[in-house]
Design a protein around this motif. Structure first.
Motif, PDB file in Angstrom:
ATOM      1  N   LEU A  79     -58.015  -4.505  13.312  1.00 40.42           N
ATOM      2  CA  LEU A  79     -56.828  -3.777  12.873  1.00 40.42           C
ATOM      3  C   LEU A  79     -55.875  -4.665  12.070  1.00 40.42           C
ATOM      4  N   PRO A  85     -60.855  -5.352   7.588  1.00 39.09           N
ATOM      5  CA  PRO A  85     -61.276  -4.914   6.241  1.00 39.09           C
ATOM      6  C   PRO A  85     -60.076  -4.833   5.281  1.00 39.09           C
ATOM      7  N   TRP A  86     -58.896  -4.577   5.812  1.00 37.21           N
ATOM      8  CA  TRP A  86     -57.675  -4.671   4.990  1.00 37.21           C
ATOM      9  C   TRP A  86     -57.257  -6.144   5.049  1.00 37.21           C
ATOM     10  N   ASN A 149     -46.769  -3.366   9.441  1.00 39.55           N
ATOM     11  CA  ASN A 149     -46.670  -3.623   8.009  1.00 39.55           C
ATOM     12  C   ASN A 149     -47.851  -4.454   7.500  1.00 39.55           C
ATOM     13  N   VAL A 152     -50.826  -1.128   6.991  1.00 39.95           N
ATOM     14  CA  VAL A 152     -50.158   0.183   6.989  1.00 39.95           C
ATOM     15  C   VAL A 152     -51.139   1.334   7.076  1.00 39.95           C
ATOM     16  N   PHE A 153     -52.382   1.130   6.636  1.00 44.44           N
ATOM     17  CA  PHE A 153     -53.313   2.257   6.585  1.00 44.44           C
ATOM     18  C   PHE A 153     -54.080   2.450   7.885  1.00 44.44           C
ATOM     19  N   GLU A 154     -53.642   1.792   8.950  1.00 44.16           N
ATOM     20  CA  GLU A 154     -54.260   2.015  10.254  1.00 44.16           C
ATOM     21  C   GLU A 154     -53.395   2.925  11.119  1.00 44.16           C
ATOM     22  N   GLY A 155     -52.183   3.204  10.681  1.00 43.15           N
ATOM     23  CA  GLY A 155     -51.238   3.899  11.551  1.00 43.15           C
ATOM     24  C   GLY A 155     -51.295   5.413  11.423  1.00 43.15           C
ATOM     25  N   ASP A 156     -50.633   6.089  12.357  1.00 40.73           N
ATOM     26  CA  ASP A 156     -50.451   7.532  12.259  1.00 40.73           C
ATOM     27  C   ASP A 156     -48.991   7.870  12.618  1.00 40.73           C
ATOM     28  N   ASP A 159     -47.255   5.718  15.268  1.00 41.95           N
ATOM     29  CA  ASP A 159     -46.808   4.398  14.796  1.00 41.95           C
ATOM     30  C   ASP A 159     -45.519   4.528  14.000  1.00 41.95           C
TER      31      ASP A 159
END
Lengths: 426, 256
Positions: A79, A85-86, A149, A152-156, A159
């Motif tokens: 994560l 991966p990010w 931060n 950012v693309f792991e949250g929903d 978060d």
């Protein structure tokens, strides 16, 4: 209105003219407004407003984030870590455009990441139990922003709620009740009653050590140029406020301390207002956008999430729920109605409480049916800022009575060798 | 200071106090000496009177009140304009609003609105692998989303890595690419790299006895279809459509 009616009403007034004139509903209004403002000012300066509500959201948000961090412990590297991966450099490229604050950008080393993740867990525990709540709330916010931060693309939505509330909690005196700070304050108040005030006891060595460590860390990262001007101002300002509070408590226990406490109470009241309005904004915009959706209009909207594989951990349950057109339509319409109506029900205590129960139940259902436990817990926490004080005190009392070892703390509270009281604002 | 809502004390409040009095009997209250009613801690800590402080102090407090009111109003106004539908005011001040709200106060409460997502978009991928004998073969399509969903089923606490990672990466990718599949700006490039790296991480450098050289991704979109009990179930197709993306070369860094 017809002429006849007009003449009737005119004659009506004429009949009344002999007796005393109808009193103006605005009579004494300026005085009432003055009194209301005075009362409001006394309330927000005299002490922290809504101590139980601020404590329950402190506990709720820190518990949600703590549970999330522990649940994702095995996935932490994927994560937010160096092997995500990010990647770190991708995060840096994106943050260069939006200037989000995350201490994870200070170094790409694994050791730093592991330290920050562990520190975020520690800060959540600290805030949960209310140990040095002001410091804990700041560390909690730094932890939340650092991880979220970074990726950012792991949250929903969950978060998102925690992100915003973590910032607001920094300004709220959320450790007034149900916290270790409150217990310590109570014990020192007991000591004051028992014997003369011993000023030397109020030095708070732990607080001084913590302050010096944080000041050194902050000085280092400032010199290294890791902080933006805005964040440097916020963090140094916070440190300065802590120092000022210590000095005032120790050397100026009279009026300066009173004024500083009042200023803290006013800021706290502002933070609570912002939190309450924020929750209303969440519901009203969520409802507002749904009203314009054709699926929410035709009463089938709920059917679709119940058939999205990402949100159906219990497919048999979801499909059973979705098989009834009546249930789907009732929940679909009910959701929109409740979300749109909620902010307006705050003007009526009873209606508000009924809706609050409905919304908490709906979120509990979402936790299970849609497989969003952390989102739901965050939203239930946000809802709980509207719970009545009487209810919160009752629940708190039940919980405290159920805790083991409650009796054991009683004899200790007046012992001579107690550690000194906090000099930090709670 | 009165705790909030005590003025509106209703039956519940009184019942609560009565119940407490009965039960407290044998237990020693922790706060305060025995016999003293249990007060909210805030009342003990500070019950400060505005009238007790000097004029200078009152001015300081008044200025704080003013600053907090202005600050809270400004903050809430900005947040409101950023999440409300686009309107005359938010268009006029879009720069101010965005500068203030992004990145830390960014928010989006449009999950399932205006309409819920009505199709299952599965991200699938395949690889071109170089075999030890020098030939290249292409693997079959692997449904990565279905693999995630297998972890979600009967799991009361699904991980963000299973529930959000691919789903949000893919929507980030489609949002930052034009209709021809070309990346738009930095976000487009980052999104493409992100999707590639997710696939690379899940495939690993070696697949089917060979070394992964290139990766192709597609989405398989299957509409949920109208509910069977709604009248218009005949009209909606639930056939899966595929959106294949170009082949992407993989470098060794993509696996780390």
């Amino acid at each position: 209105m017809t002429d006849q009616n007009t003449s009737t009403s005119t004659s009506g007034y004429g009949a009344a003219s002999g007796s005393a004139p109808v009193p103006s509903p605005f009579a004494g209004l300026p005085r009432k407004v003055d009194a209301a403002i005075g009362k409001g000012l006394a309330r927000i300066t005299g002490g922290p407003v809504a101590p139980y509500q601020s404590a329950v959201i402190r506990i709720g948000f820190s518990l949600t984030w703590l549970a999330f961090l522990l649940r994702e412990w095995v996935h932490r590297d994927e994560l937010y870590g160096p092997d995500s991966p990010w990647s770190w450099s991708m995060a840096r490229a994106l943050i260069a455009t939006n200037h989000a604050f995350t201490v994870l950008m200070w170094s790409d080393s694994r050791a730093w990441f592991e330290f920050v993740y562990a520190a975020a867990i520690a800060a959540s525990v600290m805030l949960l139990v209310g140990w040095r709540t002001r410091t804990a709330s700041l560390l909690f916010m730094i932890g939340v922003l650092a991880l979220q931060n970074r990726s950012v693309f792991e949250g929903d939505g969950g978060d998102n709620v925690i992100h915003i509330m973590a910032i607001y909690l920094v300004f709220a005196r959320c450790g007034q009740v149900w916290s270790l700070d409150a217990r310590r304050a109570r014990r020192s108040a007991d000591r004051d009653r028992d014997r003369d005030w011993d000023r030397d006891r109020d030095r708070d060595p732990v607080g001084i050590v913590m302050w010096v460590v944080f000041a050194a860390v902050l000085a280092l990262v400032t010199v290294l140029g890791k902080l933006s001007t805005g964040w440097a101002l916020i963090l140094w300002g916070f440190l300065a406020a802590q120092a000022a509070w210590w000095l005032v408590r120790r050397y100026a226990p009279g009026e300066p301390r009173t004024v500083m406490t009042m200023v803290g109470n006013v800021v706290h009241a502002g933070a609570m207002l912002v939190i309450v309005v924020e929750v209303c904004l969440i519901y009203s915009t969520a409802g507002w956008y749904k009203i314009t959706g054709s699926r929410w209009e035709d009463g089938t909207a709920l059917y679709y999430p119940l058939h999205l594989a990402d949100f159906t951990p219990w497919p048999a349950l979801s499909h059973a729920l979705g098989s009834s057109g009546l249930i789907v339509m009732l929940i679909t319409y009910g959701t929109v109605a409740v979300q749109v109506a909620f902010p307006f029900t705050l003007f009526n205590r009873r209606v508000k409480n009924v809706l609050l129960v409905m919304m908490m139940c709906e979120h509990a259902g979402i936790a299970v049916v849609l497989g969003l436990p952390f989102f739901s817990l965050a939203m239930i926490t946000a809802d709980s800022v509207f719970l009545p004080t009487s209810f919160l005190r009752w629940v708190g009392d039940r919980v405290v009575r159920a805790l083991p070892g409650r009796r054991a703390v009683v004899p200790r509270q007046r012992s001579e060798g107690e550690p000194s009281a906090s000099t930090l604002p709670v | 200071m009165e705790p909030p809502e005590t003025r509106a004390a209703d039956e519940a409040d009184e019942a609560d106090e009565a119940g407490e009095a009965v039960e407290v009997g044998e237990r020693v209250p922790v706060d305060g000496p025995p016999g003293e009613p249990e007060l909210p801690d805030s009342q003990e800590i500070s019950d400060l009177q505005l009238t007790s402080v000097s004029l200078t102090s009152r001015i300081v407090i008044a200025l704080t009140v003013a600053a907090v009111i202005v600050g809270a109003a400004f903050h809430l106004g900005m947040v409101f304009l950023s999440i409300a539908p686009s309107n005359t005011l938010s268009q006029q001040y879009s720069t101010t609003i965005n500068d203030y709200v992004y990145p830390e106060f960014e928010q989006n409460w449009k999950l399932f609105a205006p309409n819920p997502l009505q199709e299952n978009d599965d991200v699938q991928a395949r690889a071109e692998v170089l075999m030890p004998d020098g030939t290249s073969t292409t693997t079959g399509w692997v449904d990565l989303t279905a693999l995630d969903q297998a972890q979600i089923v009967h799991n009361p606490f699904p991980s963000h890595t299973q529930q959000n990672e691919l789903r949000r990466a893919w929507s980030f990718y489609t949002d930052s690419h034009d209709s021809q599949g070309h990346p738009v700006g930095l976000r487009g490039t980052l999104a493409q790299e992100y999707v590639l790296r997710i696939v690379a991480h899940r495939f690993g450098p070696h697949l089917n006895g060979g070394t992964v050289q290139r990766i192709q991704v597609r989405s398989a979109d299957t509409p949920v279809g109208s509910p069977p009990w709604s009248g218009d179930s005949n009209g909606t197709s639930t056939a899966t459509s595929y959106q294949p993306q170009p082949w992407w070369n993989v470098s060794s860094e993509d696996f780390t």
